[in-house]
Design an enzyme around this catalytic site. Structure first.
Site, PDB file in Angstrom:
ATOM      1  CD  GLU A  32      -3.135  -0.361   2.253  1.00 43.86           C
ATOM      2  OE1 GLU A  32      -4.226   0.191   2.032  1.00 43.86           O
ATOM      3  OE2 GLU A  32      -2.753  -0.659   3.385  1.00 43.86           O
ATOM      4  CG  MET A  80      19.233   1.275  -2.504  1.00 45.62           C
ATOM      5  SD  MET A  80      19.553  -0.480  -2.788  1.00 45.62           S
ATOM      6  CE  MET A  80      18.693  -1.213  -1.423  1.00 45.62           C
ATOM      7  CE  LYS A 107      15.240  -2.930  -0.284  1.00 45.65           C
ATOM      8  NZ  LYS A 107      14.491  -3.305   0.935  1.00 45.65           N
ATOM      9  CD  GLU A 162      18.496  -3.975   5.907  1.00 47.31           C
ATOM     10  OE1 GLU A 162      17.303  -3.651   5.978  1.00 47.31           O
ATOM     11  OE2 GLU A 162      19.399  -3.180   5.543  1.00 47.31           O
TER      12      GLU A 162
END
EC number: 6.5.1.2
Length: 647
Positions: A32, A80, A107, A162
């Site tokens: 969304e 990004m 990712k 990450e």
């Protein structure tokens, strides 16, 4: 879109972004939010003079507001640019004026982290924040085991990556939170972010976070390619993912994307796309940055597995044990090519915990073959039309009064149609009597026409029972009757499993079969409770079931020629007494390896711990292999296992 509508959507996007970054409590799904941002960009591209300075497209994240101190990054941490399909990817490459030599990697869907090292020592760790300033979470970073606290490089350097939570660990965290009546994390990304921002460092430590590096900030290195940078980082002792590629052209990038997408469900951590980056650092420097993004890299996003829809009703299903399971009826939503119309709600305690109501907006996730489930209720979006989901009093199938035990609500009518049908489906399933051709739809058809009404009636079926039924011809009927005859010769443990006794699964059934043989149903509470791995709850369940069904089981013995597999254990081999964990894809089924290990006196466990002796791994092994290596447990492939067995 008119200017007024654009400004309204800017305000909505900012509301959603603040909820996500500041509170770790999203008000919308990623899909969304991405769609809303794309609407804003489309308007802004056509109306450059009317771009609002408050638009999320013009900034990285909201100003940080938290109990943590602020810490400035030495170099900015950028977001990004997202691309969602081949045409958008090719358009990005065209803008970058580059069609060759790309560095690509997964990712991961986690929380970005900036690590600062000085004189070879880790001195600080910070969240991305607004890109310029993040939150100082250094104490928590020291609790992440796979982050090196010292590195063999003395210059000042920022290493970025990450922080993720493995899928298995995420499930365990939520199970624990549910037991403590705490709100559950919607997804591993939220769990990782929340775990990093704990004031109590012991909580961060127990969450078993992992750090995967993806680049540098401040540094004085002189590499010419990003691939060389990443090799340098990994040589410092940082974790490397198996899927890293250098692609010479756009077609190779697209091929790699398809390969990585196919691995999505098998990876031990969540991925939401693939990072594509120009490998030539001089070209990267030349391309530079937009207001928000580097021009030399993009996030090639995967199709969403989580979307927002509306809950429009609740259906009640009756299981073979009589347990009533509420199932959410949803406005249809497409999740990764599958139209989802329903999701499990598990039980009425779960409904209360979620505080979900009819007409609520909810976030639904689908993962592989797992039944779709609701991960979040967007209570802030309620419109006043929502209705409570009430606990049922009567069985939806037979209308008999239900027994409400709190967490579980049960139909006690043993003649309830849904209970009978589901019991038969379980009885003939692969892990039970394994009657080939007697699937769920066939069972329902035969029950509807009163050809089978009990478990025993399966073995009284005749050729003429199938004549006239849709889809049944001579060959199919004979094949099914032959499969039923073969099932008469099944192992005793399969028969015990097929009876569907509460708390008694395949492992417990094997123990009963080996310990007591065909007299398993005539034992005392003490005899059951003293079995290895059994407890009071299992013993009570067995006593109650066998008390009611002892005569029926004896009658079954007249219909079946049950076999008892004698397990001859070799006690002088290297495997005797050792505990194995099996993970990944092997040349034979796990059940075959399990049987061999048990025959040689070993044990097979479902999870890795310090008590594990060996991890037998195959292709695409996941989190169990990672954990085993961290615990320094011996990990062997199939070839090494075969050599071990020969000894």
């Amino acid at each position: 879109m008119k200017k007024e509508e654009y400004l309204e959507k800017v305000a909505l996007a900012n509301l959603w972004m603040r909820a996500y970054y500041e509170k770790d409590e999203p008000l919308a799904s990623d899909e969304e939010y991405d769609a809303l941002i794309r609407e804003l960009r489309a308007f802004e591209e056509q109306n450059k003079d009317e771009i609002s300075k408050d638009s999320p497209t013009q900034k990285i994240a909201p100003t940080i507001q938290s109990e943590f101190k602020k810490i400035a990054h030495l170099k900015r941490m950028w977001s990004m640019e997202d691309v969602f399909d081949e045409s958008e990817f090719r358009a990005w490459a065209k803008r970058a004026k580059c069609e060759k030599n790309f560095f690509i990697e997964p990712k991961f869907d986690g929380a970005s982290l900036n690590l600062l090292y000085e004189n070879g020592k880790l001195v600080s760790g910070a969240t991305r924040g607004d890109g310029e300033v993040g939150e100082d979470i250094t104490l928590n970073v020291f609790e992440i085991e796979n982050i090196p606290k010292n590195i063999a490089y003395k210059e000042r350097i920022e290493i970025r990556g990450e922080v993720v939570i493995l899928k298995d660990d995420f499930e365990k965290i939520n199970e624990k939170r549910a037991l403590l009546n705490q709100s559950l994390f919607a997804n591993p990304r939220n769990a990782a972010s929340g775990s990093l921002r704990q004031l109590d460092t012991s909580i961060t430590k127990e969450r078993n976070l992992k750090f995967y590096p993806w680049g540098l900030g401040e540094n004085t290195l002189n590499f010419t390619k990003h691939s060389e940078v990443m090799q340098f980082i990994r040589e410092l002792g940082f974790l490397k993912d198996d899927f890293v590629r250098l692609c010479v052209n756009l077609d190779e990038v697209l091929k790699a994307y398809d390969e990585l997408l196919a691995l999505r469900e098998k990876k031990p951590m969540m991925m939401d796309g693939m990072v594509v980056r120009i490998d030539d650092l001089a070209l990267c420097e030349e391309l530079g940055y937009t207001v928000k993004f580097p021009k030399f890299m993009a996030a090639f996003k995967f199709p969403a597995l989580e979307k927002t829809t509306r809950l429009i009703g609740v259906n009640l299903q009756v299981g073979r044990s009589g347990v009533i399971t509420p199932v959410a009826v949803l406005e249809p939503v497409n999740l990764d090519g599958v139209v989802v119309k329903s999701a499990t709600l598990h039980n009425f305690d779960e409904i209360a915990r979620l505080d979900v109501k009819i007409n609520d907006f909810v976030s639904v996730i689908r993962s592989g073959d797992v039944i779709p489930k609701i991960t979040k209720v967007f209570k802030e979006r309620r419109e006043g039309l929502e209705m409570e989901i009430s606990r049922p009093k009567l069985c939806p199938t037979c209308q008999s009064e239900l027994l409400d035990e709190g967490t579980l609500i049960k139909c006690q009518n043993i003649d309830c149609e849904d209970r009978l049908v589901n019991s038969i489906i379980h009885f003939v399933s692969k892990k039970c009597l394994n009657i080939d051709g007697l699937g769920e739809n066939i069972v329902e058809l035969l029950y509807k026409h009163k050809k089978i009404t009990t478990l025993e009636s399966i073995f009284h079926l005749k050729f003429n029972d199938f004549e006239g039924l849709e889809g049944f011809k001579e060959k199919k009927i004979n094949n099914l009757l032959n499969a039923i005859e073969q099932a008469r010769e099944c192992e005793l443990f399969r028969f015990i499993t097929a009876l569907g006794i509460e708390h008694i699964g395949e492992v417990a059934a094997k123990k009963l079969s080996l310990s007591f043989g065909k007299e398993w149903h005539k034992q005392s509470f003490e005899a059951y409770a003293n079995l290895e791995g059994f407890g009071e709850q299992m013993a009570l369940s067995l006593c109650e079931f066998t008390r009611v069904n002892r005569t029926r089981i004896d009658e079954f013995y007249k219909l079946l020629n049950l076999k008892i597999e004698k397990l001859e254990i070799k006690s002088d081999g290297v495997i005797f007494g050792k505990t194995f964990v099996i993970t990944g894809t092997l040349s034979r089924s796990r059940d075959e390896f399990k049987a061999l290990i048990e025959k040689l006196g070993g044990k097979v466990s479902g999870s890795v711990s310090k008590k594990t002796d060996y991890v037998l791994f195959g292709e695409e092994a996941g989190s169990k292999l990672i954990k085993a290596k961290e615990l320094e447990i011996k990990c062997i492939d199939e070839s090494a296992f075969n050599e071990l067995v020969k000894e």
